[in-house]
Design an enzyme around this catalytic site. Structure first.
Site, mmCIF file in Angstrom:
data_model
loop_
_atom_site.group_PDB
_atom_site.id
_atom_site.type_symbol
_atom_site.label_atom_id
_atom_site.label_comp_id
_atom_site.label_asym_id
_atom_site.label_seq_id
_atom_site.Cartn_x
_atom_site.Cartn_y
_atom_site.Cartn_z
ATOM 1 N N ARG A 125 0.822 -1.229 0.000
ATOM 2 C CA ARG A 125 0.000 0.000 0.000
ATOM 3 C C ARG A 125 0.849 1.269 0.000
ATOM 4 N NH1 ARG A 125 -2.975 -3.188 3.474
ATOM 5 N NH2 ARG A 125 -4.882 -3.939 2.512
ATOM 6 N N LYS A 148 2.248 11.674 -11.208
ATOM 7 C CA LYS A 148 1.410 10.708 -11.929
ATOM 8 C C LYS A 148 2.272 9.510 -12.300
ATOM 9 C CE LYS A 148 -1.829 13.343 -14.728
ATOM 10 N NZ LYS A 148 -2.194 13.517 -16.140
ATOM 11 N N GLU A 190 8.004 18.337 -25.782
ATOM 12 C CA GLU A 190 7.382 18.752 -24.507
ATOM 13 C C GLU A 190 7.950 20.102 -24.051
ATOM 14 O OE1 GLU A 190 4.883 17.092 -23.262
ATOM 15 O OE2 GLU A 190 5.112 15.024 -23.983
ATOM 16 N N LYS A 232 5.940 23.148 -14.557
ATOM 17 C CA LYS A 232 5.221 21.924 -14.147
ATOM 18 C C LYS A 232 4.915 21.981 -12.646
ATOM 19 C CE LYS A 232 4.039 17.372 -14.754
ATOM 20 N NZ LYS A 232 4.185 16.136 -15.500
ATOM 21 N N GLU A 242 -5.570 17.229 -11.532
ATOM 22 C CA GLU A 242 -6.045 17.558 -12.871
ATOM 23 C C GLU A 242 -7.554 17.787 -12.951
ATOM 24 O OE1 GLU A 242 -4.023 15.394 -16.009
ATOM 25 O OE2 GLU A 242 -5.648 15.889 -17.377
ATOM 26 N N ARG A 246 -4.233 22.064 -14.423
ATOM 27 C CA ARG A 246 -3.282 21.045 -14.916
ATOM 28 C C ARG A 246 -3.609 20.598 -16.343
ATOM 29 N NH1 ARG A 246 -0.425 16.204 -11.336
ATOM 30 N NH2 ARG A 246 0.878 15.394 -13.007
ATOM 31 N N ASN A 250 -1.963 19.400 -21.220
ATOM 32 C CA ASN A 250 -2.387 18.498 -22.301
ATOM 33 C C ASN A 250 -2.388 19.184 -23.661
ATOM 34 O OD1 ASN A 250 -2.773 16.309 -20.647
ATOM 35 N ND2 ASN A 250 -4.889 16.858 -20.177
ATOM 36 N N HIS A 253 -1.929 17.315 -26.818
ATOM 37 C CA HIS A 253 -2.051 15.895 -26.495
ATOM 38 C C HIS A 253 -3.404 15.305 -26.904
ATOM 39 C CE1 HIS A 253 1.629 16.596 -24.353
ATOM 40 N NE2 HIS A 253 1.695 15.348 -23.936
ATOM 41 N N HIS A 257 -2.790 12.223 -28.917
ATOM 42 C CA HIS A 257 -3.114 10.852 -28.486
ATOM 43 C C HIS A 257 -3.839 10.088 -29.587
ATOM 44 C CE1 HIS A 257 -2.788 11.910 -23.939
ATOM 45 N NE2 HIS A 257 -1.640 11.479 -24.427
ATOM 46 N N HIS A 270 5.786 9.448 -28.936
ATOM 47 C CA HIS A 270 4.908 10.367 -28.206
ATOM 48 C C HIS A 270 5.203 11.819 -28.598
ATOM 49 C CE1 HIS A 270 2.376 11.876 -25.016
ATOM 50 N NE2 HIS A 270 3.376 12.617 -24.558
HETATM 51 N N1 LIG Z 1 3.779 10.297 -15.508
HETATM 52 C C1 LIG Z 1 3.674 11.361 -16.260
HETATM 53 O O1 LIG Z 1 3.254 12.430 -15.827
HETATM 54 C C2 LIG Z 1 4.116 11.244 -17.684
HETATM 55 C C3 LIG Z 1 4.243 12.409 -18.471
HETATM 56 C C4 LIG Z 1 4.714 12.266 -19.764
HETATM 57 C C5 LIG Z 1 5.044 11.015 -20.282
HETATM 58 N N2 LIG Z 1 4.897 9.910 -19.482
HETATM 59 C C6 LIG Z 1 5.252 8.576 -19.986
HETATM 60 O O2 LIG Z 1 6.640 8.580 -20.277
HETATM 61 C C7 LIG Z 1 6.893 7.549 -21.218
HETATM 62 C C8 LIG Z 1 7.867 8.052 -22.259
HETATM 63 O O3 LIG Z 1 9.078 8.379 -21.617
HETATM 64 P P1 LIG Z 1 10.481 8.384 -22.389
HETATM 65 O O4 LIG Z 1 10.312 9.092 -23.671
HETATM 66 O O5 LIG Z 1 11.484 8.817 -21.411
HETATM 67 O O6 LIG Z 1 10.626 6.841 -22.804
HETATM 68 P P2 LIG Z 1 11.585 5.656 -22.281
HETATM 69 O O7 LIG Z 1 11.603 5.560 -20.826
HETATM 70 O O8 LIG Z 1 11.116 4.461 -23.044
HETATM 71 O O9 LIG Z 1 13.029 6.088 -22.794
HETATM 72 C C9 LIG Z 1 13.288 6.149 -24.182
HETATM 73 C C10 LIG Z 1 14.498 5.287 -24.544
HETATM 74 O O10 LIG Z 1 15.681 5.930 -24.095
HETATM 75 C C11 LIG Z 1 16.490 5.011 -23.350
HETATM 76 N N3 LIG Z 1 17.251 5.846 -22.406
HETATM 77 C C12 LIG Z 1 16.811 6.442 -21.286
HETATM 78 N N4 LIG Z 1 17.750 7.257 -20.783
HETATM 79 C C13 LIG Z 1 18.836 7.152 -21.579
HETATM 80 C C14 LIG Z 1 20.115 7.771 -21.576
HETATM 81 N N5 LIG Z 1 20.445 8.698 -20.687
HETATM 82 N N6 LIG Z 1 20.974 7.433 -22.569
HETATM 83 C C15 LIG Z 1 20.625 6.524 -23.522
HETATM 84 N N7 LIG Z 1 19.422 5.940 -23.587
HETATM 85 C C16 LIG Z 1 18.526 6.250 -22.625
HETATM 86 C C17 LIG Z 1 15.511 4.062 -22.750
HETATM 87 O O11 LIG Z 1 16.114 2.844 -22.418
HETATM 88 C C18 LIG Z 1 14.495 3.905 -23.893
HETATM 89 O O12 LIG Z 1 14.974 2.977 -24.828
HETATM 90 C C19 LIG Z 1 5.551 7.147 -21.807
HETATM 91 O O13 LIG Z 1 5.191 5.888 -21.296
HETATM 92 C C20 LIG Z 1 4.592 8.205 -21.279
HETATM 93 O O14 LIG Z 1 3.285 7.718 -21.085
HETATM 94 C C21 LIG Z 1 4.455 10.009 -18.211
HETATM 95 ZN ZN LIG Z 2 3.425 14.305 -23.295
#
Ligand SMILES: NC(=O)c1ccc[n+]([C@@H]2O[C@H](COP(=O)([O-])OP(=O)(O)OC[C@H]3O[C@@H](n4cnc5c(N)ncnc54)[C@H](O)[C@@H]3O)[C@@H](O)[C@H]2O)c1
Ligand SMILES: [Zn+2]
Length: 364
Positions: A125, A148, A190, A232, A242, A246, A250, A253, A257, A270
């Site tokens: 939990r 999130k 972003e 942020k 949200e 917040r 989006n 987005h 999406h 993305h």
């Molecule tokens: N929680 C939130 O508020 C929120 C907001 C925006 C996006 N997201 C989520 O984030 C995700 C996308 O994140 P992302 O773009 O970081 O993707 P990711 O975590 O898949 O990273 C992208 C790639 O880069 C590689 N990588 C990471 N750091 C590295 C580094 N320093 N050097 C070399 N390679 C590296 C990873 O292994 C992966 O292959 C999605 O799932 C999305 O839904 C969440």
């Molecule tokens: Zn985004």
């Protein structure tokens, strides 16, 4: 080193940004690791790519404070952001007798942060200490801050999740040096979003930098990240769950999406989908007289400078259908984010009955 605090309803996040902060992670974690209720063990969660680059040195540093550290390595990639990955983390935590007062550190991109955050929010939990060390630009400016977290279901993205503010976020722009170019530009989408909705100076800064910034990744990128995090933090503090402000995050987005979904989450990343979505939102805004004329052209130029796409390759009807099938859509209207000008966002509830007609201009 810059430090910010995000005051959430249940706990607050210390957010530390600066080059070399990963090297100093032991110092940043010291308060937690030496206090009366300090964790008895620490689990570092990372992925198969980041493991090879940064895991060993992080573990070595933290271990020197005398607390046992173990790790769990996720398969890299969005396709692995699912409940099976969370379940495997539960196994690892349980095998190491992890208790509620222990610590989880997420070391990686947004996928790692989202999965690890969800595990931290739900195992027993909720685990007492959760630290984010984001290693992609997207994770540094967006997903690691704000609390999130969650995973995808076969029915759609991010459909299971929780709100769990990390206690500490360590953002080190130096780790961006190892990012593939397209992962860097994904995060740039972003960054551009923040410029559009809140801080037009960001657009001035990156307009000058172009992809040269990718090669240098120097002082400018640190300042950009700090500016994005400030936005942020402000927005999330005002509306953590949200229900109002917040929503401006989006921007780009809603249509983005839809584009992501139509491409089966593989054709467009993305950031690329958000890039297309932002351009569409500004075009729509201009056609409705909400957005100042000329914004679409300037935004397209900036996005192109980062090799980000701006054209929609689907029909308006296809995008509308994909947007309507979004499980998170509520009621009879959609909260659509426009900009009036760069730096000023406006959220409008658009009845779904009017949305398709409104979007027709995108097909011209
Ligand atoms: N929680 C939130 O508020 C929120 C907001 C925006 C996006 N997201 C989520 O984030 C995700 C996308 O994140 P992302 O773009 O970081 O993707 P990711 O975590 O898949 O990273 C992208 C790639 O880069 C590689 N990588 C990471 N750091 C590295 C580094 N320093 N050097 C070399 N390679 C590296 C990873 O292994 C992966 O292959 C999605 O799932 C999305 O839904 C969440
Ligand atoms: Zn985004």
């Amino acid at each position: 080193m810059k430090e910010l605090t995000l005051n959430g309803k249940n706990n607050s996040s210390r957010i530390i940004t600066g080059r070399g902060s990963l090297q100093n992670s032991k110092e940043h974690c010291r308060d937690f690791l030496t206090c009366k209720n300090k964790p008895s063990r620490i689990c570092v969660i990372t992925d198969t790519n980041v493991e090879k680059l940064y895991l060993e040195s992080l573990e070595k540093r933290i271990r020197s404070l005398g607390i046992p550290v173990f790790h769990h390595v996720l398969y890299a990639g969005e396709e692995n952001k699912n409940l099976a990955a969370v379940s495997e983390i539960y196994d690892t935590l349980s095998n190491h007798q992890t208790g509620r007062d222990d610590m989880i550190i997420a070391l990686g991109g947004g996928v790692t942060g989202d999965i690890a955050g969800f595990a931290a929010a739900t195992y027993l939990r909720g685990i007492r200490y959760f630290v984010q060390i984001p290693t992609t630009l997207l994770a540094q400016v967006d997903s690691s801050v704000g609390g999130k977290c969650g995973v995808d279901l076969p029915q759609g993205k991010n459909l299971v999740g929780a709100f769990r503010q990390p206690d500490l976020v360590i953002i080190d722009p130096d780790v961006l040096k190892t990012l593939p170019k397209n992962t860097f530009t994904d995060g740039m989408a972003e960054v551009i979003k923040y410029g559009c909705i809140r801080d037009p100076q960001i657009l001035d800064m990156i307009g000058e930098m172009g992809l040269n910034g990718y090669d240098k990744k120097d002082a400018e990128i640190t300042e950009l990240i700090e500016r994005c995090i400030r936005i942020k933090t402000d927005v999330v503090e005002a509306d953590e769950t949200e229900e109002g402000l917040r929503r401006i995050l989006n921007f780009g987005h809603t249509i983005g999406h839809g584009v992501e979904k139509l491409g089966g989450f593989t054709q467009f990343s993305h950031g690329e989908a958000v890039s297309i979505g932002m351009t569409a939102a500004v075009r729509l805004g201009e056609s409705l007289g909400i957005t100042q004329n000329g914004c679409c052209e300037r935004l397209s130029n900036i996005l192109h400078a980062y090799d980000l796409p701006t054209n929609i390759t689907y029909t308006v009807e296809e995008i509308y259908a994909a947007m309507m099938s979004d499980k998170k859509k509520q009621g009879d209207s959609i909260h659509f984010v426009f900009i009036e000008n760069f730096g000023k966002a406006q959220v409008k509830a658009i009845p779904v009955t009017e949305l398709l007609q409104m979007m027709k201009v995108l097909g011209d």
